[in-house]
Enzyme design. Structure first.
Site, PDB file in Angstrom:
ATOM      1  N   CYS A  12       0.822  -1.217   0.000  1.00  0.00           N
ATOM      2  CA  CYS A  12       0.000   0.000   0.000  1.00  0.00           C
ATOM      3  C   CYS A  12       0.864   1.279   0.000  1.00  0.00           C
ATOM      4  CB  CYS A  12      -0.920  -0.008   1.211  1.00  0.00           C
ATOM      5  SG  CYS A  12      -1.888   1.514   1.339  1.00  0.00           S
ATOM      6  N   VAL A  52      -6.183   0.317   5.085  1.00  0.00           N
ATOM      7  CA  VAL A  52      -4.931   0.679   5.726  1.00  0.00           C
ATOM      8  C   VAL A  52      -4.428   1.933   5.016  1.00  0.00           C
ATOM      9  CG1 VAL A  52      -4.257  -1.627   6.486  1.00  0.00           C
ATOM     10  CG2 VAL A  52      -3.588  -0.866   4.193  1.00  0.00           C
ATOM     11  N   GLU A  64      -6.478   7.638   7.370  1.00  0.00           N
ATOM     12  CA  GLU A  64      -6.158   8.508   6.233  1.00  0.00           C
ATOM     13  C   GLU A  64      -4.687   8.941   6.348  1.00  0.00           C
ATOM     14  OE1 GLU A  64      -7.494   9.499   3.358  1.00  0.00           O
ATOM     15  OE2 GLU A  64      -9.229   8.264   3.727  1.00  0.00           O
ATOM     16  N   SER A  65      -3.886   8.466   5.388  1.00  0.00           N
ATOM     17  CA  SER A  65      -2.433   8.654   5.492  1.00  0.00           C
ATOM     18  C   SER A  65      -1.996  10.105   5.723  1.00  0.00           C
ATOM     19  CB  SER A  65      -1.741   8.092   4.243  1.00  0.00           C
ATOM     20  OG  SER A  65      -2.241   8.698   3.076  1.00  0.00           O
TER      21      SER A  65
END
Ligand code: GSH
Length: 219
Positions: A12, A52, A64-65
């Site tokens: 990811c 993820v 949320e990155s």
């Protein structure tokens, strides 16, 4: 000390952003890989989106990155990954937004779109966004987005460049050699210890994307 649990998947690119922030800040944490084809019930229970990356900080979750990375910046301010100056800080966030709204969808779209008739338009849009990035990088002293200071902007973009061998393999897309500032930035990124401990070879991504481009798996 509050325990930090980090849930991710090694393919990811969004989770990769967080892995880079954790490494840059040397934040102690417990990391766990989530199998996205077989999401465990306990993970579905704690994750509002089922996706993820996700952080569990004590009893709280953050997802949320880009939000996770700002959260890490707030809780672990040293070393800083955002500039102090409010204007430069705002500009950094604008470039992060550009990655999420434009560059990343084009980059991922080219490999995930199975309708070949769409590829030319996506390729053109991707090249346009790369030209925009080249211009942004030529307006700084480099080698990073904000000059000599590594920031959240750099680690927001980097994972998609590391994934690019899959675009080359499956869509014949090459990063144009004429984008000299982008290449210089990429070389600088590859020397960062945070990248060196996390990076995967091109073959890893080529293999990982295969089921998607063959239509055997939903993204
Ligand atoms: N906007 C999200 C995107 C996260 C995302 O799309 N993660 C994918 C893996 S790369 C995922 O978990 N997919 C599983 C699913 O959609 O069920 C972020 O930046 O964190």
């Amino acid at each position: 000390m509050t325990t930090l649990h980090f849930y991710y998947n090694d393919v990811c690119p969004f989770a990769y952003r967080v892995r880079l922030a954790l490494a840059e800040k040397a934040i102690p944490h417990e990391a766990q890989i989530i199998d996205l084809q077989n999401i465990p019930d306990w993970y579905a229970d704690i994750s509002p989106t089922g996706k993820v990356p996700l952080l569990k900080y004590g009893d709280d979750v953050v997802w949320e990155s880009t939000v996770i990375n700002e959260f890490l910046e707030d809780v672990f301010p040293d070393p800083p990954l955002l500039p102090r100056n409010p204007v430069v800080r705002a500009h950094a966030r604008i470039w992060i937004e550009y990655c999420n709204s434009t560059f990343q969808p084009n980059c991922c779209g080219l490999v995930f779109e199975l309708d070949e008739s769409q590829h030319e338009a996506i390729r053109t849009a991707l090249l346009d966004s790369l030209t925009t990035i080249e211009k942004a990088l030529s307006e700084t002293t480099g080698p990073y987005w904000l000059g000599d200071r590594f920031s959240l902007v750099d680690l927001t973009y980097y994972p998609f460049f590391e994934h690019m061998p899959a675009l080359t393999e499956y869509r014949g897309f090459e990063l144009p050699k004429s984008l000299s500032r982008v290449h210089r930035w990429l070389e600088a990124m590859q020397t960062r210890p945070s990248v060196q401990v996390n990076r995967q070879p091109p073959a890893f991504y080529i293999e990982a994307y295969k089921p998607y481009v063959e239509g055997r798996m939903d993204k």
